[in-house]
Scaffold this active site. Structure first.
Site, PDB file in Angstrom:
ATOM      1  N   TYR A 235      -5.814  11.041   3.871  1.00 53.52           N
ATOM      2  CA  TYR A 235      -4.377  11.140   3.665  1.00 53.52           C
ATOM      3  C   TYR A 235      -4.155  12.166   2.550  1.00 53.52           C
ATOM      4  O   TYR A 235      -5.101  12.779   2.067  1.00 53.52           O
ATOM      5  CB  TYR A 235      -3.810   9.767   3.309  1.00 53.52           C
ATOM      6  CG  TYR A 235      -3.648   8.829   4.497  1.00 53.52           C
ATOM      7  CD1 TYR A 235      -4.476   8.920   5.604  1.00 53.52           C
ATOM      8  CD2 TYR A 235      -2.673   7.841   4.499  1.00 53.52           C
ATOM      9  CE1 TYR A 235      -4.322   8.057   6.683  1.00 53.52           C
ATOM     10  CE2 TYR A 235      -2.518   6.969   5.571  1.00 53.52           C
ATOM     11  CZ  TYR A 235      -3.348   7.086   6.656  1.00 53.52           C
ATOM     12  OH  TYR A 235      -3.194   6.233   7.718  1.00 53.52           O
TER      13      TYR A 235
ATOM     14  N   ARG B  84      -9.753  -6.894  10.171  1.00 50.89           N
ATOM     15  CA  ARG B  84      -9.853  -7.329  11.571  1.00 50.89           C
ATOM     16  C   ARG B  84     -10.128  -8.822  11.702  1.00 50.89           C
ATOM     17  O   ARG B  84      -9.614  -9.482  12.609  1.00 50.89           O
ATOM     18  CB  ARG B  84     -10.962  -6.524  12.275  1.00 50.89           C
ATOM     19  CG  ARG B  84     -10.601  -5.072  12.522  1.00 50.89           C
ATOM     20  CD  ARG B  84     -11.811  -4.235  12.877  1.00 50.89           C
ATOM     21  NE  ARG B  84     -12.699  -4.074  11.730  1.00 50.89           N
ATOM     22  CZ  ARG B  84     -13.859  -3.411  11.770  1.00 50.89           C
ATOM     23  NH1 ARG B  84     -14.261  -2.877  12.905  1.00 50.89           N
ATOM     24  NH2 ARG B  84     -14.600  -3.282  10.701  1.00 50.89           N
TER      25      ARG B  84
ATOM     26  N   GLN C  73       0.857  -1.186   0.000  1.00 48.68           N
ATOM     27  CA  GLN C  73       0.000   0.000   0.000  1.00 48.68           C
ATOM     28  C   GLN C  73       0.893   1.236   0.000  1.00 48.68           C
ATOM     29  O   GLN C  73       1.632   1.478   0.949  1.00 48.68           O
ATOM     30  CB  GLN C  73      -0.912   0.013   1.229  1.00 48.68           C
ATOM     31  CG  GLN C  73      -1.901   1.160   1.242  1.00 48.68           C
ATOM     32  CD  GLN C  73      -2.632   1.280   2.566  1.00 48.68           C
ATOM     33  OE1 GLN C  73      -2.111   1.838   3.519  1.00 48.68           O
ATOM     34  NE2 GLN C  73      -3.839   0.741   2.642  1.00 48.68           N
TER      35      GLN C  73
END
Length: 350
Positions: free
Chosen positions: A115, A291, A45
């Site tokens: 971001y 998760r 990423q």
């Protein structure tokens, strides 16, 4: 997917984070070799944290489309000058080439969560009046140039995807209609193999992405001492409470599936096999899990073998604060100092 691989030193959320430079290649090669040895593929990423960067930790100013708060460093961003943008685009391209040299099979360009590239897309954060702000076309120009530059840098050697906010999750931020148009432009540009659909803002509303319990006390414990007092006052407002449900982004993501022909990746609270299968049946080429795999890294293999149909993740989100000390699920990897985790009634062991 290895997150988060910053394209520049000031683009890290913390100075201990990976910064893509030649010195990092050998270590990343060992990592991708290990992933490949288990039969999996590896993606990197790539992104620049922008205002989410910790300027105090990095000892470098955070960057933004203008002067906006950069809370992790208790500072404000330095405005990206027009003449700086080509250099940032080039740094994305360089990081992409280094990732390929490191053995990664795919690249994920981070266009979400406010971001740097996402902050340029946000009408709230981007108040510029030059060709990089104002209209949606101007606000999307930076992200589109980065995506194109990355593809030109790596050719067809690896898959290139982008993680795009469907909505920022706060008033005045990017909304679905504008995001859909950005997605259409990205499809027309032809540089991406797929778009991963996400949402929320690490600056203004992170729980919009996670849903479930808000770990306010746990986050406060992990913050630098100089942030704890302020977080005690604003933590509950910052970490808002959203009810968890499986595939909570699916209703929004369906609009993208209807509007686009390119492959899409469904993200958001996928922890059951039937949920993943439903996403594929509705036309999404992949589903993303986070998760659920942190709780049980063997979950997908258990799905394949038929020995499990869901993750044991209880969506307590206490994995979120562990990003500062080594990301883990405190439910299966408790450590001294962890606060007790109550068992939820809907928790079913994997």
């Amino acid at each position: 997917t290895v997150a988060y691989c910053a394209i520049a030193p000031e683009g890290r959320t913390d100075r201990h984070q990976i910064w893509m430079r030649p010195e990092a290649v050998a270590g990343l090669q060992r990592l991708t070799d290990a992933i490949h040895s288990e039969g999996a593929l590896a993606a990197a990423q790539l992104g620049h944290a922008g205002a989410v960067a910790n300027s105090k930790s990095n000892r470098l100013p955070a960057l933004g489309p203008g002067r906006i708060p950069a809370p992790m460093g208790m500072s404000f961003t330095k405005k990206v000058a027009r003449e700086d943008i080509p250099g940032l685009v080039a740094q994305f391209a360089t990081a992409a080439r280094l990732a390929v040299d490191s053995g990664f099979d795919g690249l994920e360009i981070h266009l979400g969560h406010n971001y740097l590239l996402s902050s340029f897309l946000s009408p709230m954060l981007n108040r510029r009046t030059d060709r990089w702000g104002g209209s949606l076309e101007n606000r999307a120009r930076f992200a589109r140039q980065v995506v194109t530059a990355v593809r030109e840098a790596v050719g067809d050697r690896v898959a290139v995807t982008a993680k795009l906010n469907m909505a920022d999750g706060y008033r005045g931020g990017l909304e679905v209609e504008d995001s859909l148009q950005v997605a259409r432009w990205l499809e027309e540009d032809g540089a991406l193999d797929a778009i991963e659909l996400t949402g929320g803002s690490s600056l203004a509303n992170p729980m919009y992405l996670f849903k479930g319990d808000a770990p306010v006390k746990e986050f406060r414990k992990t913050l630098p001492w100089y942030l704890r007092g302020g977080f005690a006052l604003v933590g509950k407002g910052f970490l808002k409470q959203y009810p968890y449900e499986e595939a909570y982004f699916l209703p929004m993501a369906r609009r993208y599936r209807e509007a686009l022909d390119m492959p899409l990746i469904l993200l958001g609270g996928i922890s059951r096999l039937d949920t993943a299968e439903r996403g594929l049946a509705e036309g999404f080429e992949f589903v993303a899990m986070g998760r659920a795999l942190l709780h049980d890294p063997d979950l997908v293999e258990k799905f394949r073998q038929g020995s499990a149909t869901r993750s044991g993740c209880i969506h307590c989100n206490r994995c979120m604060p562990t990003i500062y000390t080594g990301t883990r699920c405190p439910l299966v990897d408790p450590r001294p100092g962890d606060l007790p985790i109550p068992r939820r009634r809907d928790a079913v062991p994997a």
